[in-house]
Scaffold this motif. Structure first.
Motif, PDB file in Angstrom:
ATOM      1  N   PHE A   1      14.285  54.082 -10.409  1.00 31.27           N
ATOM      2  CA  PHE A   1      14.413  52.731  -9.877  1.00 31.27           C
ATOM      3  C   PHE A   1      15.887  52.368  -9.781  1.00 31.27           C
ATOM      4  O   PHE A   1      16.730  52.870 -10.527  1.00 31.27           O
ATOM      5  N   HIS A   2      16.168  51.501  -8.832  1.00 38.80           N
ATOM      6  CA  HIS A   2      17.538  51.076  -8.544  1.00 38.80           C
ATOM      7  C   HIS A   2      17.523  49.552  -8.456  1.00 38.80           C
ATOM      8  O   HIS A   2      16.839  48.988  -7.597  1.00 38.80           O
ATOM      9  N   ASP A   3      18.254  48.898  -9.310  1.00 36.75           N
ATOM     10  CA  ASP A   3      18.312  47.434  -9.311  1.00 36.75           C
ATOM     11  C   ASP A   3      19.497  46.957  -8.474  1.00 36.75           C
ATOM     12  O   ASP A   3      20.648  47.337  -8.727  1.00 36.75           O
ATOM     13  N   LEU A   4      19.178  46.144  -7.483  1.00 30.92           N
ATOM     14  CA  LEU A   4      20.207  45.514  -6.658  1.00 30.92           C
ATOM     15  C   LEU A   4      20.266  44.038  -7.044  1.00 30.92           C
ATOM     16  O   LEU A   4      19.348  43.268  -6.755  1.00 30.92           O
TER      17      LEU A   4
ATOM     18  N   CYS B   1      19.174  36.938  -8.207  1.00 30.23           N
ATOM     19  CA  CYS B   1      17.944  37.717  -8.085  1.00 30.23           C
ATOM     20  C   CYS B   1      18.228  39.196  -8.322  1.00 30.23           C
ATOM     21  O   CYS B   1      19.355  39.672  -8.139  1.00 30.23           O
ATOM     22  N   VAL B   2      17.170  39.894  -8.713  1.00 26.96           N
ATOM     23  CA  VAL B   2      17.226  41.346  -8.889  1.00 26.96           C
ATOM     24  C   VAL B   2      16.122  41.956  -8.034  1.00 26.96           C
ATOM     25  O   VAL B   2      14.939  41.650  -8.221  1.00 26.96           O
ATOM     26  N   LEU B   3      16.515  42.797  -7.088  1.00 25.58           N
ATOM     27  CA  LEU B   3      15.569  43.532  -6.254  1.00 25.58           C
ATOM     28  C   LEU B   3      15.491  44.959  -6.790  1.00 25.58           C
ATOM     29  O   LEU B   3      16.511  45.640  -6.893  1.00 25.58           O
ATOM     30  N   ARG B   4      14.295  45.386  -7.111  1.00 25.79           N
ATOM     31  CA  ARG B   4      14.129  46.719  -7.711  1.00 25.79           C
ATOM     32  C   ARG B   4      13.531  47.687  -6.689  1.00 25.79           C
ATOM     33  O   ARG B   4      12.377  47.553  -6.280  1.00 25.79           O
TER      34      ARG B   4
ATOM     35  N   THR C   1      27.570  30.449   2.510  1.00 21.09           N
ATOM     36  CA  THR C   1      28.084  30.644   1.153  1.00 21.09           C
ATOM     37  C   THR C   1      28.244  32.133   0.867  1.00 21.09           C
ATOM     38  O   THR C   1      27.507  32.966   1.413  1.00 21.09           O
ATOM     39  N   PRO C   2      29.206  32.487   0.021  1.00 25.67           N
ATOM     40  CA  PRO C   2      29.467  33.906  -0.254  1.00 25.67           C
ATOM     41  C   PRO C   2      28.260  34.596  -0.893  1.00 25.67           C
ATOM     42  O   PRO C   2      27.488  33.989  -1.635  1.00 25.67           O
ATOM     43  N   LEU C   3      28.124  35.867  -0.580  1.00 31.00           N
ATOM     44  CA  LEU C   3      27.081  36.709  -1.166  1.00 31.00           C
ATOM     45  C   LEU C   3      27.749  37.674  -2.140  1.00 31.00           C
ATOM     46  O   LEU C   3      28.610  38.472  -1.760  1.00 31.00           O
ATOM     47  N   VAL C   4      27.360  37.586  -3.387  1.00 33.19           N
ATOM     48  CA  VAL C   4      27.901  38.472  -4.414  1.00 33.19           C
ATOM     49  C   VAL C   4      26.790  39.436  -4.825  1.00 33.19           C
ATOM     50  O   VAL C   4      25.667  39.010  -5.115  1.00 33.19           O
ATOM     51  N   TYR C   5      27.077  40.717  -4.844  1.00 29.08           N
ATOM     52  CA  TYR C   5      26.030  41.701  -5.133  1.00 29.08           C
ATOM     53  C   TYR C   5      26.576  42.791  -6.047  1.00 29.08           C
ATOM     54  O   TYR C   5      27.792  42.999  -6.172  1.00 29.08           O
ATOM     55  N   ARG C   6      25.627  43.491  -6.649  1.00 29.20           N
ATOM     56  CA  ARG C   6      25.978  44.618  -7.516  1.00 29.20           C
ATOM     57  C   ARG C   6      24.788  45.575  -7.548  1.00 29.20           C
ATOM     58  O   ARG C   6      23.685  45.177  -7.920  1.00 29.20           O
ATOM     59  N   LEU C   7      25.018  46.810  -7.150  1.00 29.23           N
ATOM     60  CA  LEU C   7      23.967  47.832  -7.161  1.00 29.23           C
ATOM     61  C   LEU C   7      24.156  48.708  -8.389  1.00 29.23           C
ATOM     62  O   LEU C   7      25.144  49.438  -8.509  1.00 29.23           O
ATOM     63  N   LEU C   8      23.194  48.622  -9.315  1.00 28.18           N
ATOM     64  CA  LEU C   8      23.307  49.358 -10.569  1.00 28.18           C
ATOM     65  C   LEU C   8      22.968  50.831 -10.370  1.00 28.18           C
ATOM     66  O   LEU C   8      22.340  51.220  -9.379  1.00 28.18           O
ATOM     67  N   ILE C   9      23.381  51.637 -11.330  1.00 25.58           N
ATOM     68  CA  ILE C   9      23.100  53.069 -11.253  1.00 25.58           C
ATOM     69  C   ILE C   9      21.596  53.292 -11.396  1.00 25.58           C
ATOM     70  O   ILE C   9      20.897  52.521 -12.064  1.00 25.58           O
ATOM     71  N   PRO C  10      21.053  54.327 -10.771  1.00 26.36           N
ATOM     72  CA  PRO C  10      19.602  54.572 -10.863  1.00 26.36           C
ATOM     73  C   PRO C  10      19.189  54.989 -12.268  1.00 26.36           C
ATOM     74  O   PRO C  10      19.960  55.604 -13.008  1.00 26.36           O
TER      75      PRO C  10
ATOM     76  N   VAL D   1      10.722  41.999  -5.897  1.00 25.20           N
ATOM     77  CA  VAL D   1      11.612  41.011  -6.511  1.00 25.20           C
ATOM     78  C   VAL D   1      11.336  41.053  -8.005  1.00 25.20           C
ATOM     79  O   VAL D   1      10.319  40.546  -8.482  1.00 25.20           O
ATOM     80  N   ASN D   2      12.234  41.678  -8.729  1.00 25.44           N
ATOM     81  CA  ASN D   2      12.008  41.880 -10.161  1.00 25.44           C
ATOM     82  C   ASN D   2      12.299  40.618 -10.974  1.00 25.44           C
ATOM     83  O   ASN D   2      11.679  40.385 -12.009  1.00 25.44           O
TER      84      ASN D   2
END
Length: 210
Positions: A142-145, A191-194, A106-115, A174-175
């Protein structure tokens, strides 16, 4: 008395010479004693100086060991990705690699937010400010992925996170994780990885690089 007079006259010169020799010898002994005392003082001063140098050397060696230990710990933290400039693009690439290694289709959709600054989050601000391009150089960030996987199961998601943790250079927690749209084929997991990073001071980074 007349019998001793010739003897005394004959011995007078020898007695005078003997007296002179005795005086000179006494003066020489006195001078040598003074010199010996001076040498003792100089030797004591040299020994004190040597002892002081040894103490300074021991202190410097201890300082060097402490600095070397700090540099090694700093280098270990930098290798783990906790200290230094974060390689944010590599975090995303490694997440894609973990997704591929596990054979998830299945597709993986991601977004890396600004620090953002950790201090702002700990202070409980509603919207922590983004880290400026310059400044706040020594404050933890911190950087949320964020990522989303559809039609997955909890076991697959857990294996994905475990594989990612084993390969990515960086420390994260795992935030948050949420599941929605349950179906027979799985659920949608978000999910949000911090990640947390500490920018390295320039002096420490230069010392570790040498």
């Amino acid at each position: 008395m007349s019998e001793w007079s010739p003897i005394l006259v004959a011995a007078k010169r020898s007695l005078v010479t003997l007296g002179i020799v005795a005086v000179v010898s006494a003066a020489a002994v006195f001078a040598l004693q003074m010199w010996a005392d001076t040498l003792k003082v100089q030797v004591a001063q040299l020994e004190a100086a040597v002892q002081g140098q040894r103490s300074q050397l021991a202190t410097k060696q201890e300082d060097l060991r402490n600095v070397s230990g700090h540099i090694k710990r700093f280098e270990a933290l930098r290798t783990q990705g906790l200290v230094g400039d974060p390689d944010r693009p590599l975090w995303v690439e490694e997440l894609q690699a973990s997704h591929g290694r596990l054979g998830l289709t299945t597709p993986l959709v991601y977004r890396l937010l600004i620090p953002k600054l950790v201090a702002d989050t700990n202070a409980g601000t509603a919207a922590p400010a983004a880290v400026p391009a310059e400044g706040a150089a020594s404050e933890p960030q911190f950087h949320d992925l964020q990522f989303e996987v559809r039609e997955t199961h909890e076991e697959e998601l857990l294996r994905l996170i475990q594989d990612y943790r084993a390969h990515v250079v960086g420390r994260f927690r795992v935030n948050a994780c949420s599941f929605a749209e349950p179906k027979d084929t799985g659920m949608t997991a978000q999910c949000v990885l911090r990640f947390v990073t500490i920018p390295a001071p320039k002096a420490a980074a230069s010392a570790a690089a040498q």
